[in-house]
Write an enzyme that holds these catalytic residues in place. Structure first.
Site, PDB file in Angstrom:
ATOM      1  N   ASP A 479      23.850 -20.653  57.970  1.00 43.23           N
ATOM      2  CA  ASP A 479      24.143 -20.377  56.560  1.00 43.23           C
ATOM      3  C   ASP A 479      25.135 -19.232  56.422  1.00 43.23           C
ATOM      4  O   ASP A 479      25.362 -18.466  57.366  1.00 43.23           O
ATOM      5  CB  ASP A 479      22.830 -20.045  55.837  1.00 43.23           C
ATOM      6  CG  ASP A 479      22.823 -20.531  54.402  1.00 43.23           C
ATOM      7  OD1 ASP A 479      23.903 -20.706  53.821  1.00 43.23           O
ATOM      8  OD2 ASP A 479      21.716 -20.730  53.865  1.00 43.23           O
ATOM      9  N   ASP A 549      23.805 -26.983  47.335  1.00 48.76           N
ATOM     10  CA  ASP A 549      22.447 -26.524  47.038  1.00 48.76           C
ATOM     11  C   ASP A 549      21.831 -27.354  45.917  1.00 48.76           C
ATOM     12  O   ASP A 549      20.631 -27.276  45.675  1.00 48.76           O
ATOM     13  CB  ASP A 549      22.451 -25.046  46.632  1.00 48.76           C
ATOM     14  CG  ASP A 549      22.262 -24.130  47.840  1.00 48.76           C
ATOM     15  OD1 ASP A 549      21.980 -24.647  48.932  1.00 48.76           O
ATOM     16  OD2 ASP A 549      22.392 -22.906  47.678  1.00 48.76           O
TER      17      ASP A 549
END
Ligand code: GLA
Length: 744
Positions: A479, A549
């Site tokens: 990430d 997301d």
């Protein structure tokens, strides 16, 4: 395929069966573009296509002559300051303050294959007969520097890969303040510019505009390619559709600051440039040093936008992605993030994993919160060891329990970041990117580690490698949740501060490379708050990326549709999450969530299956069975966009196996409509002579139909409930139908 050099006219012609790229050495020794497009004949002199004529208010190269002006010529790699007033591809600041350069042809080299780029992602060949490469060396006498323009043409792909290398043979240090990876001057401006823009949770939505005189550009100066703009642009003719017409694709194989630009000049010539964003870029090239730009790809299609996307898909999937997972179908995964956020312990995770295993899920991924003091956003990043309160047996203990269930185990990292509340920061406060005497901005309470410094990358590598060597880890979600501000590195002198953004990305790439080399079996998925670094550069290291997301099915339709213009289905991570959706509070049917997620190569779930009703669990079992059956065609098939979700209530797309024996057709309807019209979906890419047995995902038999019939008369996709009076079990909004075609 070949690369032809005609001595007379000093013309280069790169060609394969489908495309031609022609340029030559102009009279002044610089390079001029002659043609890029559909294949034209070889062994022919095209140098008379160089257009130059008297133009008022121009500046001319030759004394007493009024016809040769760089400002009016189509060039290969233009510089500013000697008659061309358009935006240049290169700018080099010299010791005396001048930025004027004159790189002229010296020599060239044509060879089979394609060299790798040192430390940078790039497309490659497996055999030298797949492609040919041309390197043209130009030289500037005054600064004693070389500039090497490299072009590769593939035999069976409509793409030219380009990069540029600078070598300082002189005695003075040079400052490269701009070095685009490609420039291409097209003879007219009748193009629609199609960019893929958005924001966090709504990435890569297509936006179109017609080119106009002046500059149109997209870019990022965030230190990452970004959610807001993507380093991929299409120029299409106004009448080009998904299936017909010509288009040019520009793909930048890079993950940091970038700019893609079209400048239409006063004579309607369009100059395209792709490269590292010049803002804040200043690379000091010491005597003897080399600077290598990243790679940029120019794709050409004369079979519409689908043709262009298919070229990009196959190239990125087959000759950019590397390693064991390139050709393999990816495991169906479950990720605990939306199921638990930071609220978990070992037993809770194992419960989630166990249920997932029972449903057929193959990989359990532990997301954020497993390390050090990480109980929320404010602490722990940078300290890559297990939080023993939550995981008393460490990552190894948890991994062992998950493995015993018969599942693979995956782990989340955010290697580039640090919280101030961490041991790493307390020990090395100077390791973050920050400008002396200025307050560093935070993003999500975190700071960016200075990856331009090898010792910082080393320290992170050591911590990560220790965990990966200790526990049996099959997958990493990498990430990156904030962008770079107050850019400055304590390790570099003042005259190298303009290198930090690029050096940072080189540091990220080097960490990936080291981990991949040491742990070649690990499947990497890149992520940056969803799709904030979804670019071709990342795909060289991580074959799949968390697309967004936003896991709401209705939004994902748009995000995945937009992403498909440039990137293959195999690269998209797509998960089914619970409703009401955590980003939008919207409820969509479980079937639709599954159907949309099937079209990502990284299919999975982001919920606690224990919390579903028995009926939902049964449906999930069926989805997982279907995902496993269909992943071969998703990862290796040929994708066609049929109808877009941005301007239509019903969006459709399909994927066909390379042998045309199987296909999947998705029909998604955003809002239900009353007594709706009949509906047909015209399929593509089938074998017109084959007979296909059509079924729906839930088993309904839709009969036997010819490929010719399905493509020309269409697949009947009328909602069978149309015209019925609404009852409780009628399909509502956000419905989906998935058709399965198998040739007899
Ligand atoms: C980012 C990612 C999410 C999740 C969280 C964890 O937002 O995109 O998928 O991993 O970080 O903090």
């Amino acid at each position: 395929m070949g690369i032809e050099f005609l001595e007379e006219g000093r013309q280069f012609h790169l060609y394969n069966d489908d495309i031609s790229y022609v340029f030559h050495v102009m009279r002044n020794g610089q390079l001029g573009n002659l043609y890029f497009g559909k294949r034209i004949a070889t062994n022919r002199d095209y140098t008379d296509r160089e257009e130059h004529s008297y133009r008022p208010v121009s500046a001319y190269t030759y004394d007493h002559e009024y016809s040769f002006s760089l400002g009016d010529l189509r060039q290969e790699y233009p510089a500013y300051g000697t008659g061309d007033f358009r935006d240049p591809a290169v700018e080099i600041k010299q010791e005396n303050g001048s930025t004027v350069t004159n790189f002229t042809y010296q020599k060239h080299r044509i060879f089979a294959g394609k060299p790798r780029l040192d430390g940078l992602p790039a497309t490659y060949v497996e055999n030298n007969d797949e492609a040919m490469t041309l390197e043209v060396t130009l030289h500037d006498d005054v600064i004693a520097a070389d500039m090497v323009l490299t072009y590769t043409i593939y035999a069976n792909r409509n793409v030219i890969a380009r990069n540029v290398r600078f070598i300082n043979h002189g005695k003075q240090p040079l400052h490269i303040t701009k070095a685009m990876s490609l420039a291409l001057d097209l003879p007219d401006s009748n193009y629609d510019w199609l960019q893929f823009s958005g924001a966090w949770a709504r990435e890569r939505q297509p936006k179109a505009r017609h080119l106009q005189q002046g500059i149109q550009a997209i870019g990022s100066t965030r230190g990452a390619s970004s959610h807001m703009q993507n380093p991929f642009v299409i120029l299409k003719r106004p009448n080009t559709t998904e299936d017909l017409g010509t288009a040019i694709g520009l793909t930048f194989v890079y993950s940091g600051n970038f700019r893609i630009q079209a400048e239409v000049d006063t004579y309607d010539v369009t100059r395209l440039t792709v490269g590292i964003h010049p803002q804040n870029f200043d690379w000091k090239l010491n005597p003897g040093a080399v600077f290598q730009t990243p790679e940029a790809l120019i794709t050409f299609s004369h079979t519409g936008l689908n043709g262009l996307s298919q070229t990009n898909h196959a190239l990125l999937r087959e000759r950019l992605v590397r390693g064991k997972w390139r050709d393999r179908n990816r495991p169906v995964l479950i990720n605990n993030w939306e199921a638990t956020y930071f609220d978990f312990d070992e037993d809770k995770l194992v419960q989630i994993a166990k249920k997932a295993r029972d449903c057929g899920i193959e990989l359990f991924v532990l997301d954020d919160g497993w390390f050090s003091t990480r109980n929320g956003e404010t602490s722990g990043l940078g300290d890559w060891w297990a939080n023993r309160d939550r995981l008393p047996n460490g990552i190894k203990g948890l991994a062992t329990r998950v493995k015993k269930l018969g599942m693979k185990f995956g782990l989340w990292f955010e290697p580039e970041m640090v919280n101030k509340d961490s041991e790493l920061y307390r020990n090395h406060p100077d390791w973050i990117i920050q400008t002396p005497h200025r307050h560093p901005s935070h993003g999500r309470q975190q700071y960016v580690l200075d990856f331009s410094r090898p010792e910082v990358v080393d320290a992170i590598y050591t911590m990560m490698a220790k965990i990966l060597a200790d526990a049996d880890i099959d997958y990493i979600k990498w990430d990156m949740n904030r962008n770079i501000t107050e850019v400055y590195s304590a390790a570099y002198p003042a005259d190298q501060q303009g290198e930090i953004f690029h050096r940072y990305i080189l540091g990220v790439y080097s960490l990936y490379e080291r981990l991949i080399n040491r742990f070649p079996d690990i499947l990497f998925e890149s992520c940056a708050s969803g799709g904030g670094r979804f670019d071709a550069g990342m795909l060289y290291y991580a074959p799949q990326a968390w697309t967004s997301d936003c896991s709401d099915a209705a939004e994902r339709v748009k995000i995945q549709y937009g992403t498909s213009y440039g990137y293959p289905l195999s690269s998209m991570g797509a998960h089914v999450s619970i409703t009401p959706n955590h980003q939008l509070n919207r409820s969509t049917p479980l079937k639709t969530r599954g159907d949309i997620a099937f079209f990502g190569g990284g299919f999975g779930y982001e919920l606690d299956l224990n919390k579903l009703t028995p009926a939902e669990q049964k449906a999930v079992n069926a989805q997982i069975r279907f995902a496993k059956q269909s992943r071969e065609i998703i990862n290796h098939g040929i994708f066609y966009r049929l109808q877009d979700p941005f301007t239509h209530n019903i969006a459709t797309w399909m994927v066909v196996s390379p042998d045309k024996r199987h296909a999947l057709v998705e029909v998604y309807k955003m809002l239900n409509d009353v007594n709706a019209p009949f509906h047909l979906t015209y399929l593509r890419g089938l074998d017109s002579k084959a007979q296909y047995h059509v079924t729906e995902e839930e088993g309904q038999d839709c009969g036997l139909h010819g490929g010719d019939e399905l493509m020309n008369a269409g697949l009947i996709t009328t909602d069978e409930q149309a015209g019925q009076v609404a009852t409780e079990d009628i399909k509502g909004d956000f419905s989906s139908r998935l058709f399965i075609l198998d040739a007899k």
